[in-house]
Scaffold this motif. Structure first.
Motif, PDB file in Angstrom:
ATOM      1  N   ARG A   1      68.194  55.959   1.610  1.00 25.68           N
ATOM      2  CA  ARG A   1      69.555  56.491   1.675  1.00 25.68           C
ATOM      3  C   ARG A   1      69.961  56.854   3.093  1.00 25.68           C
ATOM      4  N   ALA A   2      68.999  57.291   3.904  1.00 32.16           N
ATOM      5  CA  ALA A   2      69.315  57.704   5.270  1.00 32.16           C
ATOM      6  C   ALA A   2      69.555  56.513   6.190  1.00 32.16           C
ATOM      7  N   ASP A   3      68.784  55.438   6.010  1.00 33.29           N
ATOM      8  CA  ASP A   3      68.883  54.277   6.911  1.00 33.29           C
ATOM      9  C   ASP A   3      68.708  52.989   6.101  1.00 33.29           C
ATOM     10  N   PRO A   4      69.732  52.591   5.349  1.00 32.96           N
ATOM     11  CA  PRO A   4      69.597  51.413   4.486  1.00 32.96           C
ATOM     12  C   PRO A   4      69.209  50.149   5.245  1.00 32.96           C
ATOM     13  N   HIS A   5      69.814  49.918   6.398  1.00 35.63           N
ATOM     14  CA  HIS A   5      69.533  48.680   7.143  1.00 35.63           C
ATOM     15  C   HIS A   5      68.112  48.656   7.674  1.00 35.63           C
ATOM     16  N   GLY A   6      67.637  49.777   8.170  1.00 33.84           N
ATOM     17  CA  GLY A   6      66.256  49.834   8.643  1.00 33.84           C
ATOM     18  C   GLY A   6      65.270  49.706   7.511  1.00 33.84           C
ATOM     19  N   PHE A   7      65.628  50.201   6.342  1.00 25.86           N
ATOM     20  CA  PHE A   7      64.734  50.171   5.191  1.00 25.86           C
ATOM     21  C   PHE A   7      64.477  48.750   4.721  1.00 25.86           C
ATOM     22  N   VAL A   8      65.499  47.875   4.776  1.00 26.64           N
ATOM     23  CA  VAL A   8      65.349  46.516   4.222  1.00 26.64           C
ATOM     24  C   VAL A   8      64.976  45.481   5.273  1.00 26.64           C
ATOM     25  N   ALA A   9      64.985  45.856   6.547  1.00 29.36           N
ATOM     26  CA  ALA A   9      64.702  44.880   7.604  1.00 29.36           C
ATOM     27  C   ALA A   9      63.242  44.433   7.538  1.00 29.36           C
ATOM     28  N   HIS A  10      63.025  43.109   7.505  1.00 35.27           N
ATOM     29  CA  HIS A  10      61.675  42.550   7.539  1.00 35.27           C
ATOM     30  C   HIS A  10      61.783  41.060   7.841  1.00 35.27           C
ATOM     31  N   GLY A  11      60.665  40.368   7.889  1.00 34.96           N
ATOM     32  CA  GLY A  11      60.653  38.947   8.229  1.00 34.96           C
ATOM     33  C   GLY A  11      60.968  38.054   7.039  1.00 34.96           C
ATOM     34  N   ASN A  12      60.266  36.919   6.969  1.00 34.34           N
ATOM     35  CA  ASN A  12      60.557  35.927   5.930  1.00 34.34           C
ATOM     36  C   ASN A  12      59.802  36.164   4.631  1.00 34.34           C
ATOM     37  N   GLY A  13      58.908  37.147   4.622  1.00 32.08           N
ATOM     38  CA  GLY A  13      58.127  37.386   3.413  1.00 32.08           C
ATOM     39  C   GLY A  13      58.939  38.059   2.321  1.00 32.08           C
ATOM     40  N   LEU A  14      58.271  38.354   1.230  1.00 30.68           N
ATOM     41  CA  LEU A  14      58.924  38.965   0.076  1.00 30.68           C
ATOM     42  C   LEU A  14      58.857  40.486   0.148  1.00 30.68           C
ATOM     43  N   MET A  15      60.007  41.115  -0.019  1.00 30.01           N
ATOM     44  CA  MET A  15      60.062  42.567  -0.164  1.00 30.01           C
ATOM     45  C   MET A  15      60.482  42.881  -1.596  1.00 30.01           C
ATOM     46  N   VAL A  16      59.659  43.667  -2.282  1.00 30.83           N
ATOM     47  CA  VAL A  16      59.987  44.127  -3.628  1.00 30.83           C
ATOM     48  C   VAL A  16      60.500  45.555  -3.527  1.00 30.83           C
ATOM     49  N   ILE A  17      61.700  45.780  -4.046  1.00 30.35           N
ATOM     50  CA  ILE A  17      62.259  47.127  -4.088  1.00 30.35           C
ATOM     51  C   ILE A  17      62.436  47.495  -5.554  1.00 30.35           C
ATOM     52  N   ASP A  18      61.652  48.476  -5.982  1.00 31.39           N
ATOM     53  CA  ASP A  18      61.617  48.887  -7.383  1.00 31.39           C
ATOM     54  C   ASP A  18      62.662  49.973  -7.637  1.00 31.39           C
ATOM     55  N   GLU A  19      63.385  49.859  -8.755  1.00 32.93           N
ATOM     56  CA  GLU A  19      64.399  50.819  -9.190  1.00 32.93           C
ATOM     57  C   GLU A  19      65.563  50.890  -8.198  1.00 32.93           C
ATOM     58  N   ILE A  20      66.152  49.738  -7.921  1.00 29.14           N
ATOM     59  CA  ILE A  20      67.206  49.618  -6.928  1.00 29.14           C
ATOM     60  C   ILE A  20      68.427  50.463  -7.279  1.00 29.14           C
ATOM     61  N   GLN A  21      68.643  50.760  -8.570  1.00 30.31           N
ATOM     62  CA  GLN A  21      69.835  51.523  -8.951  1.00 30.31           C
ATOM     63  C   GLN A  21      69.839  52.937  -8.388  1.00 30.31           C
ATOM     64  N   ARG A  22      68.686  53.393  -7.899  1.00 29.92           N
ATOM     65  CA  ARG A  22      68.619  54.749  -7.357  1.00 29.92           C
ATOM     66  C   ARG A  22      69.196  54.837  -5.945  1.00 29.92           C
ATOM     67  N   ALA A  23      69.391  53.700  -5.283  1.00 33.10           N
ATOM     68  CA  ALA A  23      69.978  53.683  -3.932  1.00 33.10           C
ATOM     69  C   ALA A  23      70.925  52.487  -3.815  1.00 33.10           C
ATOM     70  N   PRO A  24      72.091  52.525  -4.462  1.00 33.59           N
ATOM     71  CA  PRO A  24      73.023  51.393  -4.434  1.00 33.59           C
ATOM     72  C   PRO A  24      73.481  51.015  -3.032  1.00 33.59           C
ATOM     73  N   SER A  25      73.400  51.959  -2.091  1.00 28.02           N
ATOM     74  CA  SER A  25      73.817  51.651  -0.720  1.00 28.02           C
ATOM     75  C   SER A  25      72.956  50.566  -0.086  1.00 28.02           C
ATOM     76  N   LEU A  26      71.783  50.296  -0.643  1.00 28.71           N
ATOM     77  CA  LEU A  26      70.926  49.239  -0.106  1.00 28.71           C
ATOM     78  C   LEU A  26      71.543  47.850  -0.289  1.00 28.71           C
ATOM     79  N   LEU A  27      72.435  47.699  -1.258  1.00 27.94           N
ATOM     80  CA  LEU A  27      72.973  46.367  -1.547  1.00 27.94           C
ATOM     81  C   LEU A  27      73.741  45.800  -0.358  1.00 27.94           C
TER      82      LEU A  27
END
Length: 437
Positions: free
Chosen positions: A72-98
């Motif tokens: 919630r504090a830094d959505p862009h930094g939270f999702v930033a990564h390379g070409n691999g797979l990132m699994v984010i569990d229970e996405i409805q708890r932080a809709p700002s990540l979308l």
């Protein structure tokens, strides 16, 4: 007062292969984002973790308080990564990540970079304005089907299309630790499995513990997940509504009649029902409406998505249930819905699932339409006796409602043991075909 915790995840679940796994893997090959949605505790996290070796995946669950705060504090930094797979569990708890995910995958459109899981319909969360349209593949995971528990492939629809009923096992097969304690056949087998339901955790529990697990599950949902998607002021009314909807399951949707049992204004009642739909606890089956016949009902059929929850909320007992035709009929129809829905979700191409009813009380429990134009009518009978009269609505529907030349198969699913032919493309089929090999 502390927030109720969700019942712990089962240790038995990984041994059960999920029918949705191939669909999720295929979607990750072609789509930037895959959203795996379904009710709490139906197995989303286990499926996600089983797709790849842990060291190849970045896994973050928003049930972790610290990770949720960071998201919630830094959505862009939270999702930033390379070409691999990132699994984010229970996405409805932080809709700002979308929005942050949208930016990330637009800048790097490599397929398979995000697998999101959600225990609520993310579009129902307050303040959500981003749908990830064109970037996301939606996958629905349900609690275990009887076929998954029995470790067989989802073959029912293919059998129905081919009208191929040869080589089927003649009774329910108990799976140690998952099915009823002893192998049962016919109606008792269906009722026992329906009483337990499909949530992975309950499969190894005693009957008494199953009911307690369901009670804890509902309490935790009311205390936690509802607050992510709706502002529910009267939790007591929501709990009562869930019990009313359990009793209403498999009936035509009538908000006025449902509201008559609760002291809620209609707009509030509708918002509460929508919230329960968003949590995947209840579901609407749309009416079949490909006709200009003005006497066809336009009402949805309301069904609770797990029969174990129904029986726990209503405190039904096996010994009484098996002797009550109304209760057992309702429960068996709901159980068949859960099995058909799981079969449809496992298909490569979308199939439609509707129901038919008209003012003359002609009714077909489920109408399935395949991508290649075939219509399959399904009637459900909790009993083990079947006769020509069981097919009268299916025959009428075929002759009066379908365009000439439309391929049609009419099925009566019943709790007997024999496949019986009652005319051209009309079959009485044992219910165990739904989970047969």
């Amino acid at each position: 007062m502390s927030t109720p915790a969700f019942p712990s995840k089962t240790t038995l679940e990984p041994s059960i292969a999920r029918w949705k796994t191939p669909g999720v893997l295929d979607a990750l090959q072609t789509r930037r984002v895959v959203l795996l949605a379904g009710a709490r505790q139906c197995g989303k996290t286990t499926l996600a973790r089983a797709l790849h070796q842990p060291q190849a995946v970045i896994y973050r669950t928003l049930d972790d308080v610290a990770l949720l705060a960071a998201a919630r504090a830094d959505p862009h930094g939270f999702v930033a990564h390379g070409n691999g797979l990132m699994v984010i569990d229970e996405i409805q708890r932080a809709p700002s990540l979308l929005l942050a995910i949208k930016k990330e995958v637009d800048e790097n459109p490599t397929p398979g970079r995000f697998l999101l899981t959600g225990s609520a319909n993310i579009q129902s969360s307050p303040g959500v304005t981003e749908s990830l349209a064109g970037r996301v593949a939606h996958q629905r995971l349900r609690p275990f089907s009887a076929g998954e528990i029995a470790r067989v492939a989802p073959a029912f629809l293919a059998r129905a299309v081919r009208e191929d009923w040869a080589g089927l096992a003649s009774s329910f097969t108990a799976v140690p630790g998952h099915a009823p304690a002893a192998p049962l056949s016919g109606k008792d087998a269906v009722l026992m499995q329906a009483l337990r339901g499909g949530y992975p955790e309950v499969q190894s529990l005693s009957d008494k513990s199953v009911r307690r697990w369901h009670q804890d599950y509902v309490q935790a949902l009311m205390a936690r997940d509802l607050q992510d998607i709706a502002h529910i002021r009267r939790k007591d009314s929501m709990a009562k509504l869930l019990e009313v909807l359990a009793a209403w399951s498999c009936k035509l949707m009538d908000v006025s009649a449902i509201g008559g049992q609760l002291a809620l204004a209609r707009p509030t009642l509708e918002s509460y029902i929508n919230a329960l739909e968003a949590l995947f606890l209840v579901e609407r089956v749309r009416p079949w409406a490909k006709t200009d016949y003005d006497r066809v009902s336009k009402q949805d059929k309301l069904i609770m998505t797990d029969t174990g929850l129904v029986t726990s909320l209503l405190r039904w007992q096996f010994d009484k249930l098996r002797l009550d035709a109304d209760q057992s009929g309702k429960l068996v129809e709901g159980f068949v819905f859960t099995q058909l829905a799981a079969q449809l979700d496992a298909q490569d191409e979308p199939h439609s699932l509707t129901h038919y009813r008209d003012r003359e009380q002609r009714e077909i429990d489920f109408v399935i339409e395949t991508p290649d134009g075939m219509t399959i009518g399904v009637e459900v009978k909790a009993g083990s006796a079947v006769g020509a009269d069981s097919f009268k609505h299916l025959v009428w529907f075929r002759e009066r409602m379908l365009q000439s030349g439309t391929p049609f198969v009419g099925l009566v699913l019943y709790t007997g043991e024999h496949v019986l032919r009652f005319g051209e493309h009309l079959w009485a089929v044992p219910m165990h075909v739904l989970w047969g090999a």
